[in-house]
Motif scaffolding. Structure first.
Motif, PDB file in Angstrom:
ATOM      1  N   ALA A 141      -2.248   7.583   2.571  1.00 21.98           N
ATOM      2  CA  ALA A 141      -1.600   7.960   1.512  1.00 21.98           C
ATOM      3  C   ALA A 141      -0.100   8.224   1.843  1.00 21.98           C
ATOM      4  O   ALA A 141       0.167   8.709   2.688  1.00 21.98           O
ATOM      5  CB  ALA A 141      -2.186   9.408   0.966  1.00 21.98           C
ATOM      6  N   PRO A 142       0.785   7.921   0.870  1.00 21.39           N
ATOM      7  CA  PRO A 142       2.090   8.055   1.269  1.00 21.39           C
ATOM      8  C   PRO A 142       2.575   9.477   1.492  1.00 21.39           C
ATOM      9  O   PRO A 142       3.468   9.449   2.323  1.00 21.39           O
ATOM     10  CB  PRO A 142       2.684   7.541  -0.116  1.00 21.39           C
ATOM     11  N   ASN A 143       2.062  10.500   0.797  1.00 20.59           N
ATOM     12  CA  ASN A 143       2.497  11.740   1.128  1.00 20.59           C
ATOM     13  C   ASN A 143       2.070  11.973   2.248  1.00 20.59           C
ATOM     14  O   ASN A 143       2.596  12.997   3.210  1.00 20.59           O
ATOM     15  CB  ASN A 143       2.144  12.741  -0.025  1.00 20.59           C
ATOM     16  N   ALA A 144       1.001  11.817   2.908  1.00 20.00           N
ATOM     17  CA  ALA A 144       0.510  11.975   4.403  1.00 20.00           C
ATOM     18  C   ALA A 144       1.529  11.363   5.373  1.00 20.00           C
ATOM     19  O   ALA A 144       1.738  11.916   6.373  1.00 20.00           O
ATOM     20  CB  ALA A 144      -0.966  11.346   4.505  1.00 20.00           C
ATOM     21  N   PHE A 145       1.944  10.215   5.193  1.00 18.25           N
ATOM     22  CA  PHE A 145       3.124   9.693   5.988  1.00 18.25           C
ATOM     23  C   PHE A 145       4.078  10.450   5.839  1.00 18.25           C
ATOM     24  O   PHE A 145       4.827  10.836   6.898  1.00 18.25           O
ATOM     25  CB  PHE A 145       3.191   8.264   5.372  1.00 18.25           C
ATOM     26  N   MET A 146       4.547  11.013   4.620  1.00 18.48           N
ATOM     27  CA  MET A 146       5.750  11.779   4.627  1.00 18.48           C
ATOM     28  C   MET A 146       5.776  12.971   5.427  1.00 18.48           C
ATOM     29  O   MET A 146       6.728  13.725   6.013  1.00 18.48           O
ATOM     30  CB  MET A 146       6.183  11.940   3.307  1.00 18.48           C
ATOM     31  N   GLN A 147       4.463  13.708   5.207  1.00 11.51           N
ATOM     32  CA  GLN A 147       4.531  14.875   6.128  1.00 11.51           C
ATOM     33  C   GLN A 147       3.993  14.672   7.526  1.00 11.51           C
ATOM     34  O   GLN A 147       4.432  15.439   8.369  1.00 11.51           O
ATOM     35  CB  GLN A 147       3.167  15.706   5.323  1.00 11.51           C
ATOM     36  N   THR A 202      11.009   4.240  -6.094  1.00 11.41           N
ATOM     37  CA  THR A 202       9.754   4.819  -5.435  1.00 11.41           C
ATOM     38  C   THR A 202       9.774   4.250  -4.011  1.00 11.41           C
ATOM     39  O   THR A 202       8.959   4.379  -3.254  1.00 11.41           O
ATOM     40  CB  THR A 202       8.739   3.748  -6.311  1.00 11.41           C
ATOM     41  N   SER A 203      10.776   3.288  -3.677  1.00 14.43           N
ATOM     42  CA  SER A 203      10.941   2.819  -2.033  1.00 14.43           C
ATOM     43  C   SER A 203      11.766   3.653  -1.328  1.00 14.43           C
ATOM     44  O   SER A 203      11.990   3.254  -0.297  1.00 14.43           O
ATOM     45  CB  SER A 203      10.996   1.205  -2.381  1.00 14.43           C
ATOM     46  N   GLY A 204      12.414   4.651  -2.109  1.00 12.44           N
ATOM     47  CA  GLY A 204      13.164   5.343  -1.260  1.00 12.44           C
ATOM     48  C   GLY A 204      14.868   4.928  -1.251  1.00 12.44           C
ATOM     49  O   GLY A 204      15.606   5.552  -0.766  1.00 12.44           O
ATOM     50  N   GLU A 235      -1.954  -5.458  14.029  1.00 14.88           N
ATOM     51  CA  GLU A 235      -0.804  -6.412  14.381  1.00 14.88           C
ATOM     52  C   GLU A 235       0.676  -6.488  13.496  1.00 14.88           C
ATOM     53  O   GLU A 235       1.422  -6.386  13.806  1.00 14.88           O
ATOM     54  CB  GLU A 235      -1.391  -7.829  14.122  1.00 14.88           C
ATOM     55  N   VAL A 236       0.305  -5.648  12.021  1.00 18.90           N
ATOM     56  CA  VAL A 236       1.410  -5.725  11.256  1.00 18.90           C
ATOM     57  C   VAL A 236       1.428  -4.413  10.592  1.00 18.90           C
ATOM     58  O   VAL A 236       0.448  -3.760  10.220  1.00 18.90           O
ATOM     59  CB  VAL A 236       0.965  -6.697  10.231  1.00 18.90           C
ATOM     60  N   ALA A 237       2.573  -3.980  10.730  1.00 21.11           N
ATOM     61  CA  ALA A 237       2.945  -2.852  10.024  1.00 21.11           C
ATOM     62  C   ALA A 237       4.061  -2.828   9.108  1.00 21.11           C
ATOM     63  O   ALA A 237       5.276  -3.136   9.671  1.00 21.11           O
ATOM     64  CB  ALA A 237       2.975  -1.555  10.781  1.00 21.11           C
ATOM     65  N   CYS A 238       4.490  -2.442   7.971  1.00 21.87           N
ATOM     66  CA  CYS A 238       5.630  -2.641   7.156  1.00 21.87           C
ATOM     67  C   CYS A 238       6.210  -1.311   6.330  1.00 21.87           C
ATOM     68  O   CYS A 238       5.252  -0.356   6.044  1.00 21.87           O
ATOM     69  CB  CYS A 238       5.494  -3.751   6.129  1.00 21.87           C
ATOM     70  N   GLY A 239       7.419  -1.253   6.503  1.00 25.18           N
ATOM     71  CA  GLY A 239       8.035  -0.048   5.685  1.00 25.18           C
ATOM     72  C   GLY A 239       9.412   0.119   5.471  1.00 25.18           C
ATOM     73  O   GLY A 239      10.195  -0.899   5.986  1.00 25.18           O
ATOM     74  N   PRO A 240      10.050   0.742   4.773  1.00 27.61           N
ATOM     75  CA  PRO A 240      11.536   0.823   4.580  1.00 27.61           C
ATOM     76  C   PRO A 240      11.975   1.335   5.808  1.00 27.61           C
ATOM     77  O   PRO A 240      11.460   2.237   6.528  1.00 27.61           O
ATOM     78  CB  PRO A 240      11.684   1.662   3.218  1.00 27.61           C
ATOM     79  N   ASN A 241      13.514   1.176   5.893  1.00 28.65           N
ATOM     80  CA  ASN A 241      14.039   1.789   7.161  1.00 28.65           C
ATOM     81  C   ASN A 241      14.081   3.179   7.400  1.00 28.65           C
ATOM     82  O   ASN A 241      13.850   3.555   8.448  1.00 28.65           O
ATOM     83  CB  ASN A 241      15.672   1.262   6.609  1.00 28.65           C
ATOM     84  N   TYR A 266      -3.760  -4.958   9.071  1.00 23.45           N
ATOM     85  CA  TYR A 266      -2.588  -4.241   8.775  1.00 23.45           C
ATOM     86  C   TYR A 266      -2.832  -2.718   8.862  1.00 23.45           C
ATOM     87  O   TYR A 266      -3.858  -2.317   8.556  1.00 23.45           O
ATOM     88  CB  TYR A 266      -2.357  -4.464   7.239  1.00 23.45           C
ATOM     89  N   VAL A 267      -1.680  -1.812   8.996  1.00 21.21           N
ATOM     90  CA  VAL A 267      -1.982  -0.516   8.454  1.00 21.21           C
ATOM     91  C   VAL A 267      -0.697   0.117   7.610  1.00 21.21           C
ATOM     92  O   VAL A 267       0.520  -0.313   7.984  1.00 21.21           O
ATOM     93  CB  VAL A 267      -1.995   0.661   9.605  1.00 21.21           C
ATOM     94  N   ASN A 268      -0.983   0.420   6.420  1.00 16.44           N
ATOM     95  CA  ASN A 268       0.052   0.556   5.481  1.00 16.44           C
ATOM     96  C   ASN A 268       0.083   1.863   4.802  1.00 16.44           C
ATOM     97  O   ASN A 268      -1.050   2.409   4.416  1.00 16.44           O
ATOM     98  CB  ASN A 268      -0.285  -0.684   4.097  1.00 16.44           C
ATOM     99  N   TRP A 269       1.192   2.471   4.480  1.00 16.08           N
ATOM    100  CA  TRP A 269       1.535   3.746   3.835  1.00 16.08           C
ATOM    101  C   TRP A 269       2.302   3.627   2.637  1.00 16.08           C
ATOM    102  O   TRP A 269       2.516   4.424   1.814  1.00 16.08           O
ATOM    103  CB  TRP A 269       1.782   4.850   4.714  1.00 16.08           C
ATOM    104  N   VAL A 270       2.678   2.426   2.624  1.00 22.96           N
ATOM    105  CA  VAL A 270       3.574   2.310   0.992  1.00 22.96           C
ATOM    106  C   VAL A 270       2.924   2.158  -0.041  1.00 22.96           C
ATOM    107  O   VAL A 270       1.720   1.423  -0.160  1.00 22.96           O
ATOM    108  CB  VAL A 270       4.585   0.916   1.392  1.00 22.96           C
TER     109      VAL A 270
END
Length: 566
Positions: A232-238, A544-546, A253-259, A202-206
């Motif tokens: 870090a979530p803020n690293a993803f946002m930037q 928190t999830s946008g 293989e797996v990555a998850c996130g909001p729309n 997995y790679v996760n930023w949530v």
């Protein structure tokens, strides 16, 4: 998959059988590895922490987990499980903000302990925020066990593992009491639905304080014995493309996130930043936590297919904290399902064929009920089950559904123990609207409390918001709220609050853009947008999830809490 009585037993098995395999890796915004723990190191560090927690708290006491991005959160979480202390993941309170939910959560769960890192324990504003609470602070690090450890009884399946506070998009946050049995049931459902194995990196930023980050990413990876790479979530946002680079680097293989996260990757696309990135390893790109949009999927696929992204990896899903997490999903490699329905029929709570192209609306299927779970569509007032293609409230039943909210008997009875007329089972009322097609595919259409009713006609706010945001690049995507307020005659009238891009704040012609919005809303939805408020970036309240907090936005608007631009 072997059965376990608790997550503590699960971690012990991983530490025994995969001692030197990496459980968690934390990478910086530049992709540099900053920390890593094997399954054995995670187990030993959590056990060492548990020996410190036992003298400081009684079994069943609550401990808030207030952490910056990193692996320390996972040590704290498992340390609490081992000590019999109920973990309460919390968002780090914003500096000088009165809008976060920390005060309501603290008042409800009355924690005895607060766990954080050494650096954050020194933050003056953090200490001041919790000064009125009688909380003992305990610092957590990644060091392994030193010295003797005490005997730790294994938790029972029905013991409460943690309290997951709901995001509160339409109400005050409520603490969902998630048991070990709930977690293990949903983790097995997720494993089957996603087809995960030990190779499913997995790679996760949530954020880990959010159920998608914690359960769908961090705990599911541990459940199958895979590595979870954390950002870090803020690293993803930037720098959202850093997420895709990490997927490529670790052959995830797996990555998850909001729309909105998939939208952000498209909007920040730069050819030079994607050089050498290969997304062909990605088998599951799970899109959930907020309404899934067909145009988002199409744009993401078109943008990143030249970099190896397989359209069949896109995996729309639906879930919520009260069901531990995941409620519905598709199959690995099965792709996503869309359906063209009549906008007018949806307003009458029916999914029918469009009468003409102008009446067509494309909706995205969010998969089917998981193994061992049931989904029903129910007329919310009469509580009767509805047939296929009828829009109603989504109800869920299964071993993944929590038994209760913490110290909230009324909500427990009304939302977690509902009954369908003429049936005996207990159901979770999600508060979401949707329909099942004849094959059992679930389509989520909106939120009951967000529905706008003007002159007896139902309107989904996200449809109006989408119309507005498609007009001009100056109007920020996923950053608008549509709701209604009573006018001087008691009739409901439409209000639109919309953020303006930072680069356009001083150049936008507000009168002209408001005119365009009124014209587009009238043309597409046969509604008059009586009030339009354009605001600065970041001013609109979100969970928190946008998710847009439309109820809070409405209250702020009525109180004059938004400062207009222009």
């Amino acid at each position: 998959m072997d059965s376990f009585h608790s997550l503590v037993a699960l971690l012990a098995r991983r530490a025994l059988e995969q001692a030197d395999d990496r459980a968690y890796v934390f990478v910086s915004e530049r992709g540099t590895e900053e920390a890593a723990l094997t399954f054995r190191q995670l187990h030993d560090a959590a056990r060492a922490l548990a020996t410190r927690l036992i003298p400081a708290a009684r079994p069943g006491d609550r401990a808030i987990l207030v952490f910056p991005p990193g692996i320390e959160f996972m040590v704290a979480f498992f340390g609490c499980l081992m000590a019999g202390v109920i973990a309460v993941p919390m968002m780090m309170p914003r500096r000088n903000s009165a809008r976060d939910s920390s005060a309501a959560i603290l008042a409800n769960c009355t924690p005895a302990l607060a766990l954080t890192t050494t650096a954050f324990a020194l933050r003056g504003d953090l200490q001041a925020r919790f000064a009125q609470e009688n909380i003992r602070w305990i610092e957590v690090d990644l060091s392994e066990a030193d010295g003797a450890t005490v005997d730790l009884p294994e938790p029972a399946p029905d013991d409460i593992a943690f309290l997951q506070y709901t995001s509160g998009s339409t109400s005050e946050p409520k603490g969902v009491m998630v048991s070990h049995a709930n977690l293990l049931a949903n983790l097995e459902m997720i494993r089957i639905a996603l087809g995960n194995t030990r190779q499913s990196t997995y790679v996760n930023w949530v954020p880990l304080y959010h159920d998608m980050g914690l359960i769908l990413n961090a705990l599911q990876a541990l459940y199958v014995g895979a590595t979870c790479v954390l950002m870090a979530p803020n690293a993803f946002m930037q720098r959202p493309l850093g997420w895709l680079r990490a997927i490529s680097h670790y052959r995830a293989e797996v990555a998850c996130g909001p729309n909105f996260g998939f939208d952000l990757c498209v909007s920040r696309y730069r050819t030079d930043q994607m050089e050498g990135v290969d997304l062909s390893s990605l088998r599951i790109a799970l899109n959930g936590a907020e309404p899934v949009r067909a145009d988002t999927i199409a744009r993401f696929t078109e943008t990143f297919s030249p970099h190896g992204f397989d359209s069949h990896a896109m995996y729309p899903a639906y879930g919520m904290a009260e069901a531990t997490l995941l409620i519905s999903g598709g199959t690995r490699g099965g792709g996503h399902v869309t359906r063209s329905v009549s906008r007018g029929a949806l307003q009458a709570h029916t999914a029918g064929a469009p009468v003409d192209p102008g009446d067509a609306q494309l909706v995205v299927g969010c998969g089917r009920a998981l193994a061992g779970e049931h989904i029903a569509i129910v007329e919310p007032e009469r509580r009767v089950r509805l047939p296929a293609d009828r829009v109603g409230e989504i109800w869920v039943s299964g071993t993944n559904v929590a038994r209760a909210y913490w110290r909230n008997d009324a909500a427990t009875r009304g939302e977690l123990k509902a009954e369908i007329d003429g049936e005996d089972d207990r159901w979770l009322r999600t508060g979401d609207l949707g329909f099942l097609d004849p094959s059992g595919e679930l389509y989520v259409t909106g939120r009951i409390k967000d529905l706008i009713v003007v002159r007896g006609i139902n309107h989904y706010p996200q449809d109006i918001e989408r119309t507005v945001q498609s007009l001009d690049n100056a109007l920020r995507e996923n950053c608008g709220a549509a709701f209604s307020v009573p006018d001087e005659h008691g009739e409901e009238s439409l209000v639109i609050v919309q953020e303006v891009e930072r680069t356009a704040r001083h150049s936008i012609d507000t009168a002209e853009i408001k005119g365009q919005i009124r014209e587009a809303v009238a043309d597409s939805h046969e509604l008059s947008a009586r009030h339009i408020t354009l605001i600065r970036p970041g001013a609109l309240p979100k969970t928190t999830s946008g998710k847009i907090q439309r109820k809070l936005a409405r209250r702020l608007w009525l109180d004059g809490g938004f400062e207009e631009v222009g």
